[in-house]
Design an enzyme around this catalytic site. Sequence first.
Site, PDB file in Angstrom:
ATOM      1  N   CYS A  15     -66.742  12.373  14.047  1.00 28.19           N
ATOM      2  CA  CYS A  15     -65.383  11.904  14.380  1.00 28.19           C
ATOM      3  C   CYS A  15     -65.471  10.805  15.437  1.00 28.19           C
ATOM      4  CB  CYS A  15     -64.519  13.056  14.898  1.00 28.19           C
ATOM      5  SG  CYS A  15     -63.886  14.143  13.605  1.00 28.19           S
TER       6      CYS A  15
ATOM      7  N   HIS B 292     -69.418  18.104   9.980  1.00 34.11           N
ATOM      8  CA  HIS B 292     -68.401  17.157   9.490  1.00 34.11           C
ATOM      9  C   HIS B 292     -69.000  16.661   8.181  1.00 34.11           C
ATOM     10  CE1 HIS B 292     -65.467  13.583  10.393  1.00 34.11           C
ATOM     11  NE2 HIS B 292     -65.958  13.409   9.167  1.00 34.11           N
TER      12      HIS B 292
ATOM     13  N   HIS C 179     -75.625  12.118   2.248  1.00 37.03           N
ATOM     14  CA  HIS C 179     -76.805  11.290   2.512  1.00 37.03           C
ATOM     15  C   HIS C 179     -77.052  10.413   1.290  1.00 37.03           C
ATOM     16  CE1 HIS C 179     -78.480  13.772   5.933  1.00 37.03           C
ATOM     17  NE2 HIS C 179     -77.740  14.702   5.350  1.00 37.03           N
TER      18      HIS C 179
ATOM     19  N   CYS D 101     -66.631  16.481  17.890  1.00 36.17           N
ATOM     20  CA  CYS D 101     -67.427  16.231  16.683  1.00 36.17           C
ATOM     21  C   CYS D 101     -68.035  14.821  16.729  1.00 36.17           C
ATOM     22  CB  CYS D 101     -66.552  16.389  15.440  1.00 36.17           C
ATOM     23  SG  CYS D 101     -67.358  15.827  13.933  1.00 36.17           S
TER      24      CYS D 101
ATOM     25  N   GLY E 258     -79.271  23.668   5.725  1.00 34.11           N
ATOM     26  CA  GLY E 258     -79.690  22.758   6.791  1.00 34.11           C
ATOM     27  C   GLY E 258     -78.625  21.776   7.220  1.00 34.11           C
TER      28      GLY E 258
ATOM     29  N   ASN F  27     -75.614  18.428   2.148  1.00 30.03           N
ATOM     30  CA  ASN F  27     -76.014  19.736   2.671  1.00 30.03           C
ATOM     31  C   ASN F  27     -74.756  20.496   3.058  1.00 30.03           C
ATOM     32  OD1 ASN F  27     -78.793  19.260   2.431  1.00 30.03           O
ATOM     33  ND2 ASN F  27     -78.834  18.161   4.376  1.00 30.03           N
TER      34      ASN F  27
ATOM     35  N   ASP G 104     -78.464   6.498   9.158  1.00 30.80           N
ATOM     36  CA  ASP G 104     -78.912   7.753   9.780  1.00 30.80           C
ATOM     37  C   ASP G 104     -79.827   7.413  10.951  1.00 30.80           C
ATOM     38  OD1 ASP G 104     -79.170  10.950   8.622  1.00 30.80           O
ATOM     39  OD2 ASP G 104     -80.520  10.276  10.218  1.00 30.80           O
TER      40      ASP G 104
ATOM     41  N   HIS H 103     -70.648  15.089   5.128  1.00 32.47           N
ATOM     42  CA  HIS H 103     -71.293  13.778   4.975  1.00 32.47           C
ATOM     43  C   HIS H 103     -72.200  13.823   3.767  1.00 32.47           C
ATOM     44  CE1 HIS H 103     -73.674  16.341   7.645  1.00 32.47           C
ATOM     45  NE2 HIS H 103     -74.755  15.796   7.072  1.00 32.47           N
TER      46      HIS H 103
ATOM     47  N   HIS I  14     -61.589  14.705   9.699  1.00 35.85           N
ATOM     48  CA  HIS I  14     -62.532  15.794   9.951  1.00 35.85           C
ATOM     49  C   HIS I  14     -62.373  16.909   8.915  1.00 35.85           C
ATOM     50  CE1 HIS I  14     -65.346  18.271  12.203  1.00 35.85           C
ATOM     51  NE2 HIS I  14     -64.598  19.277  11.774  1.00 35.85           N
TER      52      HIS I  14
HETATM   53  P1  5GP Z   1     -77.364  17.266   7.952  1.00 30.31           P
HETATM   54  O1  5GP Z   1     -78.650  17.995   8.272  1.00 30.31           O
HETATM   55  O2  5GP Z   1     -76.203  17.824   8.750  1.00 30.31           O
HETATM   56  O3  5GP Z   1     -77.095  17.171   6.500  1.00 30.31           O
HETATM   57  O4  5GP Z   1     -77.621  15.775   8.407  1.00 30.31           O
HETATM   58  C1  5GP Z   1     -77.149  15.238   9.599  1.00 30.31           C
HETATM   59  C2  5GP Z   1     -77.773  13.872   9.724  1.00 30.31           C
HETATM   60  O5  5GP Z   1     -77.095  13.192  10.743  1.00 30.31           O
HETATM   61  C3  5GP Z   1     -79.257  13.901  10.095  1.00 30.31           C
HETATM   62  O6  5GP Z   1     -80.012  13.224   9.105  1.00 30.31           O
HETATM   63  C4  5GP Z   1     -79.307  13.211  11.458  1.00 30.31           C
HETATM   64  O7  5GP Z   1     -80.440  12.372  11.604  1.00 30.31           O
HETATM   65  C5  5GP Z   1     -78.006  12.415  11.463  1.00 30.31           C
HETATM   66  N1  5GP Z   1     -77.415  12.244  12.796  1.00 30.31           N
HETATM   67  C6  5GP Z   1     -77.192  13.212  13.710  1.00 30.31           C
HETATM   68  N2  5GP Z   1     -76.606  12.706  14.810  1.00 30.31           N
HETATM   69  C7  5GP Z   1     -76.452  11.379  14.565  1.00 30.31           C
HETATM   70  C8  5GP Z   1     -75.893  10.316  15.331  1.00 30.31           C
HETATM   71  O8  5GP Z   1     -75.424  10.480  16.457  1.00 30.31           O
HETATM   72  N3  5GP Z   1     -75.900   9.080  14.766  1.00 30.31           N
HETATM   73  C9  5GP Z   1     -76.413   8.857  13.518  1.00 30.31           C
HETATM   74  N4  5GP Z   1     -76.371   7.607  13.069  1.00 30.31           N
HETATM   75  N5  5GP Z   1     -76.939   9.838  12.769  1.00 30.31           N
HETATM   76  C10 5GP Z   1     -76.954  11.087  13.285  1.00 30.31           C
HETATM   77 ZN    ZN Z   2     -65.484  15.425  12.706  1.00 28.78          ZN
END
Ligand code: 5GP
Ligand code: ZN
Length: 113
Positions: free
Chosen positions: A7, A96, A100, A4, A91, A85, A30, A98, A46
Amino acid sequence: MSECIFCKIAKKQIPSDIVYEDEDIIAFKDINPGAPVHILIVPKVHISSLNELTDTELAGKMILAAKKVAKMYNINKSGYKLIVNTGEGAGQLVRHIHMHLLGGGDKNKWRIP
Ligand code: 5GP
Ligand code: ZN
């Protein structure tokens, strides 16, 4: 969950721009920001999505961490948006949980994640 990505970020096995950290939460920029301020608020443990979150204290800690970060970035007065989300249909790409945090500039130009 060794594979992950969040993680790995929480364990500092891969780099990120960390803006806030405490015992339970890590917050980092992000990688593909949709607004001038776009921070991800992530519990260190996690949990794959909001559907699996049962710890009310941790839920509160995520929201309070978001509030702190908003203040750090001076968007507490101008305003900010929190988004969780949940699931493929919404989307959620990273499995994991999170939150925004989006803020700054013209909200009409934000790309809502
Ligand atoms: P989700 O669509 O799952 O709600 O958002 C995932 C977010 O994680 C996206 O906005 C994407 O740009 C961000 N993201 C994905 N991989 C990484 C990463 O390796 N590092 C960082 N800092 N952000 C990430
Ligand atoms: Zn995780």
